[in-house]
Design a protein around this motif. Sequence first.
Motif, PDB file in Angstrom:
ATOM      1  N   PRO A  20       0.905  -1.249   0.085  1.00  0.00           N
ATOM      2  CA  PRO A  20      -0.055   0.173   0.059  1.00  0.00           C
ATOM      3  C   PRO A  20       0.912   1.333  -0.011  1.00  0.00           C
ATOM      4  CG  PRO A  20       0.074  -1.138   2.286  1.00  0.00           C
ATOM      5  CD  PRO A  20       0.700  -2.012   1.386  1.00  0.00           C
ATOM      6  N   THR A  21       0.365   2.275  -0.605  1.00  0.00           N
ATOM      7  CA  THR A  21       0.966   3.551  -0.842  1.00  0.00           C
ATOM      8  C   THR A  21       0.887   4.323   0.652  1.00  0.00           C
ATOM      9  OG1 THR A  21      -0.732   4.579  -1.664  1.00  0.00           O
ATOM     10  CG2 THR A  21       0.871   3.817  -3.399  1.00  0.00           C
ATOM     11  N   ALA A  22       1.458   5.388   0.548  1.00  0.00           N
ATOM     12  CA  ALA A  22       1.483   6.176   1.830  1.00  0.00           C
ATOM     13  C   ALA A  22      -0.043   6.904   2.029  1.00  0.00           C
ATOM     14  CB  ALA A  22       2.616   7.173   2.008  1.00  0.00           C
ATOM     15  N   ALA A  23      -0.293   7.148   0.820  1.00  0.00           N
ATOM     16  CA  ALA A  23      -1.756   7.815   0.678  1.00  0.00           C
ATOM     17  C   ALA A  23      -2.774   6.813   1.282  1.00  0.00           C
ATOM     18  CB  ALA A  23      -2.042   8.379  -0.546  1.00  0.00           C
ATOM     19  N   GLU A  24      -2.556   5.526   0.714  1.00  0.00           N
ATOM     20  CA  GLU A  24      -3.687   4.611   1.033  1.00  0.00           C
ATOM     21  C   GLU A  24      -3.296   3.981   2.648  1.00  0.00           C
ATOM     22  OE1 GLU A  24      -3.581   1.925  -3.035  1.00  0.00           O
ATOM     23  OE2 GLU A  24      -2.272   1.365  -1.540  1.00  0.00           O
ATOM     24  N   LEU A  25      -2.214   4.120   3.219  1.00  0.00           N
ATOM     25  CA  LEU A  25      -2.161   3.983   4.638  1.00  0.00           C
ATOM     26  C   LEU A  25      -2.800   5.108   5.683  1.00  0.00           C
ATOM     27  CD1 LEU A  25       1.473   2.372   4.685  1.00  0.00           C
ATOM     28  CD2 LEU A  25      -0.825   1.132   5.093  1.00  0.00           C
ATOM     29  N   ASP A  26      -2.726   6.242   5.111  1.00  0.00           N
ATOM     30  CA  ASP A  26      -3.347   7.453   5.560  1.00  0.00           C
ATOM     31  C   ASP A  26      -4.713   7.327   5.635  1.00  0.00           C
ATOM     32  OD1 ASP A  26      -0.750   8.647   6.350  1.00  0.00           O
ATOM     33  OD2 ASP A  26      -0.852   9.863   4.651  1.00  0.00           O
ATOM     34  N   ALA A  27      -5.264   6.812   4.567  1.00  0.00           N
ATOM     35  CA  ALA A  27      -6.847   6.774   4.240  1.00  0.00           C
ATOM     36  C   ALA A  27      -7.483   5.818   5.405  1.00  0.00           C
ATOM     37  CB  ALA A  27      -7.182   6.090   3.014  1.00  0.00           C
ATOM     38  N   ILE A  28      -6.457   4.528   5.460  1.00  0.00           N
ATOM     39  CA  ILE A  28      -6.964   3.444   6.245  1.00  0.00           C
ATOM     40  C   ILE A  28      -6.891   3.987   7.726  1.00  0.00           C
ATOM     41  CG2 ILE A  28      -6.170   1.151   7.599  1.00  0.00           C
ATOM     42  CD1 ILE A  28      -5.282   0.395   4.636  1.00  0.00           C
ATOM     43  N   ASP A  29      -5.969   4.571   8.189  1.00  0.00           N
ATOM     44  CA  ASP A  29      -5.844   5.456   9.499  1.00  0.00           C
ATOM     45  C   ASP A  29      -6.901   6.321   9.772  1.00  0.00           C
ATOM     46  OD1 ASP A  29      -3.544   4.176  10.466  1.00  0.00           O
ATOM     47  OD2 ASP A  29      -2.125   5.615   9.696  1.00  0.00           O
ATOM     48  N   ALA A  30      -7.269   6.991   8.724  1.00  0.00           N
ATOM     49  CA  ALA A  30      -8.368   8.040   8.902  1.00  0.00           C
ATOM     50  C   ALA A  30      -9.711   7.358   9.171  1.00  0.00           C
ATOM     51  CB  ALA A  30      -8.671   8.836   7.834  1.00  0.00           C
ATOM     52  N   GLU A  31      -9.879   6.270   8.642  1.00  0.00           N
ATOM     53  CA  GLU A  31     -11.189   5.402   8.580  1.00  0.00           C
ATOM     54  C   GLU A  31     -11.130   4.406   9.925  1.00  0.00           C
ATOM     55  OE1 GLU A  31     -14.095   2.996   5.681  1.00  0.00           O
ATOM     56  OE2 GLU A  31     -12.245   3.545   5.069  1.00  0.00           O
ATOM     57  N   MET A  32      -9.938   4.395  10.639  1.00  0.00           N
ATOM     58  CA  MET A  32      -9.761   3.403  11.705  1.00  0.00           C
ATOM     59  C   MET A  32     -11.075   3.579  12.893  1.00  0.00           C
ATOM     60  SD  MET A  32      -8.177   0.797  11.448  1.00  0.00           S
ATOM     61  CE  MET A  32      -7.933  -0.048  12.869  1.00  0.00           C
ATOM     62  N   PRO A  33     -11.571   4.938  13.169  1.00  0.00           N
ATOM     63  CA  PRO A  33     -12.493   5.093  14.192  1.00  0.00           C
ATOM     64  C   PRO A  33     -13.796   4.356  13.624  1.00  0.00           C
ATOM     65  CG  PRO A  33     -11.463   7.116  13.969  1.00  0.00           C
ATOM     66  CD  PRO A  33     -10.717   6.166  13.052  1.00  0.00           C
ATOM     67  N   VAL A  34     -14.089   4.373  12.318  1.00  0.00           N
ATOM     68  CA  VAL A  34     -15.371   3.942  11.836  1.00  0.00           C
ATOM     69  C   VAL A  34     -15.139   2.398  11.850  1.00  0.00           C
ATOM     70  CG1 VAL A  34     -16.651   3.577   9.807  1.00  0.00           C
ATOM     71  CG2 VAL A  34     -15.930   5.766  10.230  1.00  0.00           C
ATOM     72  N   ILE A  35     -13.906   1.814  11.668  1.00  0.00           N
ATOM     73  CA  ILE A  35     -13.829   0.316  11.674  1.00  0.00           C
ATOM     74  C   ILE A  35     -14.143  -0.353  13.034  1.00  0.00           C
ATOM     75  CG2 ILE A  35     -12.059  -1.481  11.321  1.00  0.00           C
ATOM     76  CD1 ILE A  35     -11.163   0.453   9.058  1.00  0.00           C
ATOM     77  N   ARG A  36     -13.352   0.526  13.884  1.00  0.00           N
ATOM     78  CA  ARG A  36     -13.740   0.200  15.301  1.00  0.00           C
ATOM     79  C   ARG A  36     -15.035   0.072  15.916  1.00  0.00           C
ATOM     80  NH1 ARG A  36      -8.657   3.374  16.269  1.00  0.00           N
ATOM     81  NH2 ARG A  36      -6.956   2.012  16.236  1.00  0.00           N
ATOM     82  N   ALA A  37     -15.635   1.229  15.196  1.00  0.00           N
ATOM     83  CA  ALA A  37     -17.132   1.271  15.828  1.00  0.00           C
ATOM     84  C   ALA A  37     -17.872   0.115  15.451  1.00  0.00           C
ATOM     85  CB  ALA A  37     -17.500   2.611  15.380  1.00  0.00           C
ATOM     86  N   GLU A  38     -17.708  -0.176  13.962  1.00  0.00           N
ATOM     87  CA  GLU A  38     -18.292  -0.968  13.442  1.00  0.00           C
ATOM     88  C   GLU A  38     -17.923  -2.691  13.995  1.00  0.00           C
ATOM     89  OE1 GLU A  38     -17.299  -0.620   9.134  1.00  0.00           O
ATOM     90  OE2 GLU A  38     -19.164   0.735   8.859  1.00  0.00           O
ATOM     91  N   MET A  39     -16.730  -2.820  14.496  1.00  0.00           N
ATOM     92  CA  MET A  39     -16.531  -4.244  15.103  1.00  0.00           C
ATOM     93  C   MET A  39     -17.142  -4.013  16.525  1.00  0.00           C
ATOM     94  SD  MET A  39     -12.252  -4.226  13.812  1.00  0.00           S
ATOM     95  CE  MET A  39     -12.102  -4.866  15.632  1.00  0.00           C
ATOM     96  N   GLU A  40     -17.093  -3.018  17.080  1.00  0.00           N
ATOM     97  CA  GLU A  40     -17.889  -3.133  18.555  1.00  0.00           C
ATOM     98  C   GLU A  40     -19.326  -3.417  18.214  1.00  0.00           C
ATOM     99  OE1 GLU A  40     -18.895   0.229  21.920  1.00  0.00           O
ATOM    100  OE2 GLU A  40     -17.162   0.480  20.808  1.00  0.00           O
ATOM    101  N   LEU A  41     -20.212  -3.063  17.083  1.00  0.00           N
ATOM    102  CA  LEU A  41     -21.351  -3.285  16.950  1.00  0.00           C
ATOM    103  C   LEU A  41     -21.576  -4.688  16.820  1.00  0.00           C
ATOM    104  CD1 LEU A  41     -24.347  -2.558  16.614  1.00  0.00           C
ATOM    105  CD2 LEU A  41     -23.599  -1.474  14.240  1.00  0.00           C
TER     106      LEU A  41
END
Length: 87
Positions: A20-41
């Motif tokens: 993954p490129t640096a931009a793709e990793l940054d996009a994943i980091d930006a979306e991590m709160p959503v991913i964590r919240a969905e995992m909790e649900l």
Amino acid sequence: MDHIVTVQDAVTAFADFMEPTAAELDAIDAEMPVIRAEMELLDAQIVVIDRVPTELDERRIRRARRRVLAAHRDYVNGLPVQKGGAA
């Protein structure tokens, strides 16, 4: 007689492009709160798959749904506005 040659050069030649490129990793980091919240649900929903949810279970699921919605809202509001896109 046919010679058997290795294809390692052909296979590993594209290894740099598979990371993954640096931009793709940054996009994943930006979306991590959503991913964590969905995992909790999902965790809250899995708990009640094989039993009748208690009042506490229902509250946990409702809270998790609200966290998912809030995380999605924060993620979308934090995205840069794209010029020229459809409204």
